[in-house]
Design an enzyme around this catalytic site. Structure first.
Site, short mmCIF file in Angstrom:
data_model
loop_
_atom_site.label_atom_id
_atom_site.label_comp_id
_atom_site.label_asym_id
_atom_site.label_seq_id
_atom_site.Cartn_x
_atom_site.Cartn_y
_atom_site.Cartn_z
N PHE A 195 1.27 -0.97 0.34
CA PHE A 195 0.12 -0.15 0.23
C PHE A 195 0.84 1.25 0.15
CE2 PHE A 195 -4.82 0.68 0.75
CZ PHE A 195 -5.20 -0.31 0.36
N GLN A 245 -8.82 15.00 2.21
CA GLN A 245 -7.70 13.37 1.58
C GLN A 245 -8.02 13.29 0.29
OE1 GLN A 245 -6.51 9.00 2.43
NE2 GLN A 245 -4.70 9.82 2.55
N HIS A 269 -8.41 10.90 -2.98
CA HIS A 269 -7.28 9.54 -3.75
C HIS A 269 -7.49 9.79 -5.16
CE1 HIS A 269 -7.12 5.06 -4.28
NE2 HIS A 269 -7.70 4.76 -3.10
N LEU A 316 -14.84 3.98 -6.25
CA LEU A 316 -13.01 3.97 -5.60
C LEU A 316 -12.28 3.03 -6.05
CD1 LEU A 316 -10.08 4.84 -3.57
CD2 LEU A 316 -11.00 2.51 -2.29
N GLU A 337 -6.80 1.55 -3.97
CA GLU A 337 -4.64 2.07 -4.02
C GLU A 337 -4.09 0.48 -4.05
OE1 GLU A 337 -3.33 4.62 -1.37
OE2 GLU A 337 -2.10 3.31 -0.52
N ARG A 388 -0.91 9.06 -0.94
CA ARG A 388 -1.67 9.54 -1.66
C ARG A 388 -1.64 11.18 -2.04
NH1 ARG A 388 -6.67 6.02 1.18
NH2 ARG A 388 -6.03 3.81 0.47
N HIS A 398 -11.75 11.44 -0.48
CA HIS A 398 -11.94 10.51 -0.09
C HIS A 398 -11.58 9.70 1.50
CE1 HIS A 398 -11.28 6.00 0.38
NE2 HIS A 398 -9.79 5.81 0.33
N ARG A 431 -3.74 10.53 5.76
CA ARG A 431 -3.46 9.51 6.52
C ARG A 431 -2.58 8.37 5.03
NH1 ARG A 431 -6.92 5.03 5.49
NH2 ARG A 431 -8.81 6.51 3.41
C1 LIG Z 1 -14.96 3.40 -0.72
C2 LIG Z 1 -14.01 3.87 0.60
C3 LIG Z 1 -12.91 2.88 0.44
C4 LIG Z 1 -11.77 2.51 1.83
N1 LIG Z 1 -11.20 1.35 1.72
C5 LIG Z 1 -10.39 1.73 2.95
C6 LIG Z 1 -9.67 0.80 2.94
O1 LIG Z 1 -9.58 -0.24 2.07
N2 LIG Z 1 -8.97 1.00 4.22
C7 LIG Z 1 -8.92 1.86 4.67
O2 LIG Z 1 -8.35 1.60 6.16
N3 LIG Z 1 -10.23 2.99 4.85
C8 LIG Z 1 -10.36 3.00 3.35
N4 LIG Z 1 -11.50 3.46 3.64
C9 LIG Z 1 -11.68 5.06 5.05
C10 LIG Z 1 -12.81 3.57 6.31
O3 LIG Z 1 -13.23 3.09 5.14
C11 LIG Z 1 -13.50 4.88 6.89
O4 LIG Z 1 -12.41 5.48 7.43
C12 LIG Z 1 -14.04 4.23 8.15
O5 LIG Z 1 -14.62 2.72 7.38
C13 LIG Z 1 -15.61 4.79 8.63
O6 LIG Z 1 -15.84 3.86 9.89
P1 LIG Z 1 -16.43 4.87 10.99
O7 LIG Z 1 -16.83 3.54 11.33
O8 LIG Z 1 -15.34 5.82 11.24
O9 LIG Z 1 -17.50 5.23 10.17
P2 LIG Z 1 -18.40 4.78 8.85
O10 LIG Z 1 -18.43 3.59 8.55
O11 LIG Z 1 -18.73 5.64 7.80
O12 LIG Z 1 -19.66 5.05 9.58
C14 LIG Z 1 -20.44 5.76 9.84
C15 LIG Z 1 -21.94 5.93 11.07
O13 LIG Z 1 -22.33 6.56 11.42
C16 LIG Z 1 -23.94 6.62 11.79
N5 LIG Z 1 -24.50 8.30 11.59
C17 LIG Z 1 -23.96 9.83 10.78
N6 LIG Z 1 -24.39 10.23 11.33
C18 LIG Z 1 -25.42 10.07 12.50
C19 LIG Z 1 -26.54 10.55 12.74
N7 LIG Z 1 -26.78 12.21 12.94
N8 LIG Z 1 -27.18 10.30 13.66
C20 LIG Z 1 -27.52 8.48 13.64
N9 LIG Z 1 -26.18 7.36 12.99
C21 LIG Z 1 -25.68 8.70 12.32
C22 LIG Z 1 -24.52 5.78 10.46
O14 LIG Z 1 -25.25 5.31 10.15
C23 LIG Z 1 -23.48 5.09 10.35
O15 LIG Z 1 -23.70 3.94 11.02
C24 LIG Z 1 -12.66 3.80 2.73
C25 LIG Z 1 -13.27 4.59 2.52
C26 LIG Z 1 -14.09 4.48 1.39
C27 LIG Z 1 -14.86 6.14 1.33
#
Ligand SMILES: Cc1cc2nc3c(=O)[nH]c(=O)nc-3n(C[C@H](O)[C@H](O)[C@H](O)COP(=O)(O)OP(=O)(O)OC[C@H]3O[C@@H](n4cnc5c(N)ncnc54)[C@H](O)[C@@H]3O)c2cc1C
Length: 570
Positions: free
Chosen positions: A120, A234, A236, A246, A249, A280, A349, A384
């Site tokens: 990566f 960030q 991507h 996406l 990577e 990135r 991203h 990141r």
């Molecule tokens: C397409 C993509 C690919 C990625 N690939 C990678 C990877 O390969 N490796 C890596 O390390 N990172 C990757 N990332 C980054 C990583 O996936 C995210 O940063 C991480 O999964 C975020 O997780 P989280 O639990 O913080 O929030 P999220 O998974 O975004 O969840 C947010 C939660 O908050 C809830 N929520 C939001 N607002 C409210 C509200 N007002 N009231 C109630 N609930 C609410 C939503 O319902 C949801 O359940 C990627 C990101 C994307 C977009």
């Protein structure tokens, strides 16, 4: 009188951070009643779309070291990461990989049966642990399965949290709308973890789920917490055209090339050592420089782009290791990556910024922690590294889950319930938004807002564009977009979308103001008018506090333990 329900602790968000926190809390406090409040169904959280990998040191016998993971993270951050926090991430991660393994995670394996890892960007060892190219989906499923084993975890799926209720210092509960009925509730609880994810839908060209809006961040902001380092967004390098979905990577990790219109692997000019696997920020800037100097392509939609070449990887390996992006390319762009080049362009991203926390995820309100992308514990500094975010969610999900559970178990005596805060929130969302009498279409305003962010605060920035962006955002904000056409109570997504837009304005303003104030180039924040990193004046974090007029901007020191900032070269 507003109906209320009660939990010992609540977790707002059901992504990787939220679910990991729930498991940790349930183990720590088997008798605690834990509620997960999420505006989505659990498995629709953006975490399911993580593709490429989760970073951890698990091959020490083959030469990897935790020390090297720490240094790569700090260097990747352009020395803005808090180094004690980066250390914590790297020290704790190997245990998280094993724990997920025990909970049933189907990690991709080598022929000898060991868990495999892939290359990566920005790492000096291939340390992204993966599951084909659907790592987030399988991690979420593993955590959700594990949550089912704990009867004290309850799910409030499709509940939209709107505000934090506190007594000025200490957490007391939240207000939320049950989407299926439209009922407005108070949820009282002893402790809370905010795990509401990133806010990348502030940009119109974005890899994020449509639900990734800043309402969670804004809820903290309005309650008096600071947002930290929001100027660092960030991009991507490889969002596929025209959608912006996406292309992981991991594709470059498996050997894909970036090509310009001369058919050249242009990364040799910018990062000879790491080529396509530079961090990135560097790869995105290189793409934009090539385009600016006339060596780009035009996509049929008229957008400038570059090409990603996977053909030499071969159909078989693409199907085995990159099956998800193969499907995305075919379905959304009509291109089979084993046969043709993909049109790509840097795409919003990840947000390095978020709610200001310390190394334990503690926020500025007692009884509230933040974890995952919504939090800014400063592990990523100004950039990141890929695969470090799912890791962050796991590590700080666990840490905050345990701490919040301990706090909830102590059951501190509560003072009088602040009814005035609940009434003020009802007034804000029902009088101000639901019954608002604006005449502008809020969806059009949202499009203009997100396009402005794309145009004025993209990969390369300058003072003039940022000031113009800020002016436009404020002008849009002052327009009469506060109204909801749909009067229904049940599943009124129109109402929720307008509330999301309301939060987007406050957070967009902070991104732009932070970027304007930071007169240097560091990590993902690259200013053509201040092209150098300036450690003398800007080796600090940015904090932004809520004020009804204009955000109050402050700074916060960076924790430097082992590594003195040096020039960043790859
Ligand atoms: C397409 C993509 C690919 C990625 N690939 C990678 C990877 O390969 N490796 C890596 O390390 N990172 C990757 N990332 C980054 C990583 O996936 C995210 O940063 C991480 O999964 C975020 O997780 P989280 O639990 O913080 O929030 P999220 O998974 O975004 O969840 C947010 C939660 O908050 C809830 N929520 C939001 N607002 C409210 C509200 N007002 N009231 C109630 N609930 C609410 C939503 O319902 C949801 O359940 C990627 C990101 C994307 C977009």
């Amino acid at each position: 009188m507003v109906d209320s329900i009660e939990y010992d602790m609540i977790i707002c968000g059901s992504g990787l951070a939220g679910l990991r926190a729930a498991i940790a809390a349930a183990k720590k406090g088997p008798r605690l009643r834990i509620g997960i409040v999420s505006k989505l169904q659990v498995m629709r959280s953006h975490s399911v779309s993580a593709e490429g990998g989760t970073a951890a040191v698990i091959m020490e016998d083959e030469g990897d070291t935790v020390e090297s993971h720490i240094y790569d993270t700090v260097k990747g951050s352009d020395f803005l990461a808090d180094q004690d926090v980066a250390e914590k991430l790297c020290v704790e991660m190997p245990g998280e990989i094993r724990k997920l393994e025990h909970w049933g995670m189907p990690w991709s394996r080598r022929d000898d049966g060991r868990i495999d890892q892939r290359n990566f960007g920005g790492y000096s060892f291939p340390r992204a642990t993966y599951a084909s190219d659907k790592v987030g989906f399988f991690e979420m499923q593993t955590l959700y399965d594990t949550c089912q084993k704990h009867e004290n975890i309850e799910y409030l799926n499709e509940w939209f949290a709107t505000s934090i209720i506190h007594d000025g210092r200490r957490f007391m509960g939240i207000t939320a709308i049950e989407m299926s009925t439209g009922a407005f509730y108070v949820i009282k609880a002893g402790a809370m973890i905010i795990a509401t994810g990133g806010a990348g839908r502030l940009y119109s060209f974005s890899t994020y789920a449509l639900s990734s809006t800043p309402d969670g961040l804004d809820m903290g902001l309005r309650a008096g917490m600071a947002l930290k380092d929001m100027e660092f967004v960030q991009f991507h390098p490889t969002g596929i055209l025209p959608s912006g979905i996406l292309i992981t990577e991991g594709a470059r990790g498996e050997g894909a090339y970036l090509l310009n219109s001369n058919g050249e692997r242009f990364m040799k000019r910018y990062a000879q050592g790491k080529m396509e696997l530079a961090p990135r920020d560097i790869v995105s800037r290189s793409i934009m420089t090539e385009i600016r100097e006339g060596r780009g392509f035009k996509h049929e939609t008229g957008v400038d782009c570059m090409k990603l070449d996977l053909r030499h990887i071969g159909d078989e390996k693409i199907k085995e290791k990159l099956g998800g992006i193969r499907e995305i390319s075919i379905k959304f762009s009509g291109i089979d990556p084993a046969k043709d080049l993909l049109d790509i362009r840097p795409v919003c991203h990840y947000m390095m910024g978020g709610l200001h926390t310390d190394i334990y995820g503690t926020t500025e309100i007692q009884g509230v922690w933040a974890a995952g992308e919504a939090a800014c514990n400063s592990v990523h500094g100004s950039n990141r590294l890929g695969a470090n975010s799912t890791s962050e969610c796991l590590v700080w999900g666990r840490i905050t889950g345990e701490l919040a559970a301990e706090y909830a178990m102590e059951k501190k005596p509560q003072g009088p319930w602040p009814h005035h805060m609940v009434s003020a929130e009802e007034k804000r969302i029902y009088d101000g938004i639901f019954r608002g009498n604006g005449h502008e279409n809020p969806y059009e305003i949202r499009q203009q807002l997100t396009d402005t962010m794309n145009e004025k605060a993209y990969v390369y920035r300058n003072g003039e564009d940022l000031a113009e962006g800020l002016r436009r955002v404020r002008e849009l904000k002052s327009k009469a977009w506060r109204h909801v056409d749909d009067g229904a109570k049940e599943y009124n997504t129109n109402f929720l979308n307008v509330m999301e837009l309301d939060s987007m304005f406050r957070v967009a303003e902070i991104v732009l103001l932070g970027a304007l104030n930071r007169k240097e180039s560091r990590g993902a924040h690259a200013r053509t008018d201040y092209a150098r990193r300036d450690d003398e004046n800007f080796l600090h974090h940015t904090l932004a506090y809520y004020d009804p007029g204009e955000p109050i901007m402050k700074t916060h020191p960076v924790t430097i333990t082992r590594y003195k900032p040096v020039e960043r070269k790859y």
